[in-house]
Design an enzyme around this catalytic site. Structure first.
Site, PDB file in Angstrom:
ATOM      1  N   LYS A  32      69.612 -16.626  14.230  1.00 47.69           N
ATOM      2  CA  LYS A  32      70.285 -15.298  14.084  1.00 47.69           C
ATOM      3  C   LYS A  32      70.695 -14.777  15.551  1.00 47.69           C
ATOM      4  O   LYS A  32      71.821 -14.221  15.693  1.00 47.69           O
ATOM      5  CB  LYS A  32      69.281 -14.051  13.751  1.00 47.69           C
ATOM      6  CG  LYS A  32      68.151 -14.072  14.303  1.00 47.69           C
ATOM      7  CD  LYS A  32      67.306 -12.801  13.684  1.00 47.69           C
ATOM      8  CE  LYS A  32      65.949 -12.572  14.426  1.00 47.69           C
ATOM      9  NZ  LYS A  32      66.128 -12.015  15.778  1.00 47.69           N
ATOM     10  N   THR A  33      70.165 -15.031  16.608  1.00 49.66           N
ATOM     11  CA  THR A  33      70.516 -15.014  17.857  1.00 49.66           C
ATOM     12  C   THR A  33      71.850 -15.684  18.067  1.00 49.66           C
ATOM     13  O   THR A  33      72.866 -15.218  18.615  1.00 49.66           O
ATOM     14  CB  THR A  33      69.374 -14.976  18.924  1.00 49.66           C
ATOM     15  OG1 THR A  33      68.368 -14.354  18.744  1.00 49.66           O
ATOM     16  CG2 THR A  33      70.098 -14.781  20.434  1.00 49.66           C
ATOM     17  N   ASP A 225      70.425  -6.351  16.195  1.00 43.50           N
ATOM     18  CA  ASP A 225      69.623  -7.359  15.840  1.00 43.50           C
ATOM     19  C   ASP A 225      68.130  -6.683  15.504  1.00 43.50           C
ATOM     20  O   ASP A 225      67.759  -5.668  15.651  1.00 43.50           O
ATOM     21  CB  ASP A 225      69.347  -8.146  17.142  1.00 43.50           C
ATOM     22  CG  ASP A 225      68.191  -9.501  16.818  1.00 43.50           C
ATOM     23  OD1 ASP A 225      68.458  -9.882  15.897  1.00 43.50           O
ATOM     24  OD2 ASP A 225      67.819  -9.965  17.765  1.00 43.50           O
ATOM     25  N   GLU A 226      67.523  -7.408  14.466  1.00 46.77           N
ATOM     26  CA  GLU A 226      66.017  -6.968  13.924  1.00 46.77           C
ATOM     27  C   GLU A 226      66.449  -5.630  13.062  1.00 46.77           C
ATOM     28  O   GLU A 226      65.561  -4.804  13.495  1.00 46.77           O
ATOM     29  CB  GLU A 226      65.018  -7.096  15.225  1.00 46.77           C
ATOM     30  CG  GLU A 226      64.969  -8.081  15.955  1.00 46.77           C
ATOM     31  CD  GLU A 226      63.962  -9.085  15.276  1.00 46.77           C
ATOM     32  OE1 GLU A 226      63.767  -8.971  14.166  1.00 46.77           O
ATOM     33  OE2 GLU A 226      63.764 -10.155  15.927  1.00 46.77           O
ATOM     34  N   GLN A 256      60.170  -9.790   7.671  1.00 45.42           N
ATOM     35  CA  GLN A 256      59.492  -9.704   9.133  1.00 45.42           C
ATOM     36  C   GLN A 256      59.497  -8.252   9.117  1.00 45.42           C
ATOM     37  O   GLN A 256      59.338  -7.556  10.465  1.00 45.42           O
ATOM     38  CB  GLN A 256      60.280 -10.522   9.955  1.00 45.42           C
ATOM     39  CG  GLN A 256      60.170 -12.106   9.666  1.00 45.42           C
ATOM     40  CD  GLN A 256      60.878 -12.784  10.859  1.00 45.42           C
ATOM     41  OE1 GLN A 256      60.511 -12.695  12.034  1.00 45.42           O
ATOM     42  NE2 GLN A 256      62.124 -13.451  10.702  1.00 45.42           N
ATOM     43  N   ARG A 591      55.779 -18.368  13.347  1.00 48.44           N
ATOM     44  CA  ARG A 591      55.728 -18.728  14.967  1.00 48.44           C
ATOM     45  C   ARG A 591      55.788 -20.069  15.250  1.00 48.44           C
ATOM     46  O   ARG A 591      55.935 -20.637  16.351  1.00 48.44           O
ATOM     47  CB  ARG A 591      54.789 -17.828  15.555  1.00 48.44           C
ATOM     48  CG  ARG A 591      54.849 -16.202  15.706  1.00 48.44           C
ATOM     49  CD  ARG A 591      56.181 -15.617  15.752  1.00 48.44           C
ATOM     50  NE  ARG A 591      56.674 -15.485  14.527  1.00 48.44           N
ATOM     51  CZ  ARG A 591      58.236 -15.475  14.234  1.00 48.44           C
ATOM     52  NH1 ARG A 591      58.822 -15.603  15.202  1.00 48.44           N
ATOM     53  NH2 ARG A 591      58.723 -15.362  13.053  1.00 48.44           N
TER      54      ARG A 591
END
Length: 644
Positions: A32-33, A225-226, A256, A591
């Protein structure tokens, strides 16, 4: 179109969709980044001036990494263009954006440009004062609870006046009364708390159309973002800035969303299409981080949740190792197994910093730390942040008081550090504006202190911030005080020297602006920034799962998988949000890049009492063929693995 090379079809589609609202539902590890940074470069190459582009995320660490990636891509693809030379996109956090906007328009709220930003401990102290002013005993109402209620209301875009209209209980009535006095304290000190940085920004943009128009003109393309972690006030700020143009790209993952207890409103992402009917939705489902085993297990977990859009994360990575499950008799045995296994991984060639040990609640850390010390495994506990250390706060308080003489929070922290013979009664009179009633000998001490603060203020105007901090160390007597305080004092002195080193990074700014940036970064730091500060420390990371969000490690241990602990059983009247607990476990699993180690203890001591535990229900949700027992075959009880 070199900047589009290496993107998969979904990523490319998100990058080239530049006009109107766009929702990118991005699974864990799906890049996504990469999408946001390449989209920014694509906009610039399409002729959009970089300063018209805004990207907002949640932590300083994430913002710094995104900013560096954007700069690298700009250097690669736009160095020959005029736009690439003239300006830069703004990549920042929500709170830092709020600080920037409020500093530009501080006069609207009657604030100094260098207003003080209260950290949590400052806010708790102010709430204690407010409780007393409201006529309550701080023992009657827990200040942290009151602050939490005020914080939640501000995050929901509720003002004190609006809150007063909805009071229904005794604790809410007390919160309302305390809030009024709390606001008076902040105003008198030219201070804002963490939540005000957003609440005041929203108020400014909502009530001043001319100011809002400035930012709508400045930020014509907005990225968030997020997005699943945004609260009401963040959503409303974004909606105002994008205006009717609605060039808003949000990237997030419902799976998330683990911060509802902190005010994050999952409805912001679930109802994006309702809020922006013309929105385009793109799913990023390919995971580039983890093995197939880890992805299959994480899908097994998250598919049990109902309140989520259907999304099936997949990977083309190799199958990888099975997930290990260790069953311990007690918490100490579990911790020792984790430490020994980490030691074996390191001996086999793994870097200690490639290993993370995750736990649901902070109390689990003590026995883990003990085991890592006993087995000689290097570790770093993510907990007390650098800027929260006593000695660091003292130096920063001298800086803040020099810039903002009305900050009584800083005054009370340092007026007698080092000791100057100024007692609590004197401090109280100074805070209440009764300094002229003090005895002559005491007044001389107070005047001497203020002369010191004035000297710091004058020095700070013409010297780099790192030199000002050295000046503070020496002129205040702090350096000598810690030199005389044995090993602990010398350690504190080392931390102050690290702060001075950090100060050199602000050398590009004019002195007063450098101080503003330093104080802002200190106030807005997150737990993950501790990792940045100790990036050169090759050690196993110990942290809560919440702190691990957004990070990745080759090897991940998830401990304490017991019913009541994880999923966590709430204390008091709060009901356990089972879907959020499941999302938290999903975040923990994803993670890991190479291997996951799960563990639980049959017996654990909690609050001084031994408790017999059933294994976490989450363990039954992972298909059994993905899990292998890591218990010695000769043992008995640990062979009972509750998976079916």
């Amino acid at each position: 179109m070199d900047h589009l090379e290496g993107l998969n079809d979904a990523q490319r589609n998100a990058v080239i969709t530049t006009e109107g609202p766009l929702l990118v539902l991005a699974g864990a590890g799906s890049g996504k980044t990469r999408v946001i940074t390449h989209r920014i470069i694509h906009l610039i190459l399409q002729g959009i001036a970089p300063h018209h582009i805004l990207a907002v995320t949640f932590t300083n660490k994430a913002a710094k990494e995104m900013r560096e990636r954007v700069q690298h891509l700009m250097h690669m693809h736009t160095s020959a263009t005029r736009a690439g030379v003239d300006s830069m996109p703004l990549v920042t956090t929500f709170h830092a954006l709020g600080v920037r906007i409020l500093r530009e328009h501080h006069a609207v709220f009657g604030l100094r440009k260098q207003f003080t930003i209260y950290d949590r401990s400052d806010s708790i102290s102010a709430v204690k004062k407010a409780l007393e002013r409201a006529g309550y005993d701080p023992k009657q109402f827990e200040p942290r609870k009151i602050l939490s209620m005020i914080s939640r209301a501000k995050g929901d875009a509720v003002s004190q006046a609006k809150y007063a209209e909805t009071v229904r209980s005794g604790i809410e009535d007390a919160t309302n009364m305390v809030w009024r006095h709390y606001e008076d304290i902040l105003k008198a000190e030219h201070a804002l708390d963490f939540d005000d940085l957003l609440a005041k920004t929203l108020s400014l943009l909502s009530h001043h159309p001319d100011i809002l128009a400035q930012y709508q003109k400045r930020f014509q393309y907005v990225h968030i973002d997020e997005y699943q972690d945004t609260n009401r006030v963040q959503f409303e700020i974004a909606q105002l800035i994008v205006g009717s143009r609605a060039n808003l790209c949000v990237v997030g993952d419902v799976d998330q969303n683990i911060y509802s207890w902190r005010g994050a409103d999952v409805k912001n992402i679930l109802q994006f299409e309702r809020q922006f009917p013309q929105a385009k939705i793109i799913m990023l489902e390919e995971n580039y981080r983890s093995t197939q085993t880890i992805i299959t297990a994480s899908n097994d977990i998250i598919e049990k949740n109902v309140n989520r859009p259907q999304k099936k994360v997949f990977t083309n990575n190799h199958e990888g190792e099975l997930i290990s499950l260790y069953t311990a008799m007690g918490g100490q045995e579990e911790a020792e197994h984790v430490a020994m296994t980490a030691k074996e991984l390191i001996k086999s060639g793994a870097s200690p910093s490639d290993i993370a040990v995750l736990f649901r609640t902070n109390f689990q850390s003590r026995v883990l730390e003990e085991a890592f010390i006993n087995y000689g495994v290097p570790y770093q506990m993510l907990g007390t942040r650098f800027f929260e250390r006593k000695e660091i706060k003292e130096i920063l308080s001298y800086l803040r008081l020099a810039l903002n003489p009305d900050s009584t929070a800083d005054l009370t922290r340092i007026i007698n550090t080092p000791a100057r013979g100024i007692g609590k009664v004197t401090v109280l009179k100074l805070v209440e504006g009764q300094g002229d009633t003090l005895p002559k000998s005491t007044l001389e001490k107070v005047h001497s202190f203020y002369a010191l603060i004035y000297g710091i203020a004058e020095y700070a105007k013409t010297h780099p911030v790192h030199e000002t901090m050295v000046y503070i160390m020496k002129q205040t007597g702090i350096e000598q005080m810690y030199r005389n305080d044995g090993e602990e004092g010398l350690e504190r002195l080392e931390n102050i020297r690290e702060l001075v080193t950090l100060g050199t990074k602000y050398a590009e700014y004019e002195p007063e602006e450098a101080i503003e940036h330093l104080l802002e970064d200190a106030a807005l730091g997150s737990d993950q920034d501790e990792l940045k500060e100790k990036a050169d420390l090759d050690a196993v990371r110990l942290m809560t799962i919440h702190s691990a969000k957004g990070l990745e490690f080759a090897y991940v241990f998830i401990t304490g998988l017991e019913e009541g602990l994880f999923p966590h059983e709430r204390l008091g009247d709060e009901r356990t949000d089972e879907e959020e607990e499941r999302r938290l476990f999903y975040v923990a699993l994803t993670r890991a890049q190479k291997k996951v180690y799960l563990s639980f203890a049959h017996i654990r001591t909690i609050f001084g009492s031994q408790r017999v535990n059933a294994p976490s229900s989450f363990l039954r949700d992972i298909r059994s063929e993905l899990i292998e027992s890591s218990n010695p075959s000769e043992s008995g009880y640990e062979r009972t693995v509750y998976l079916d």
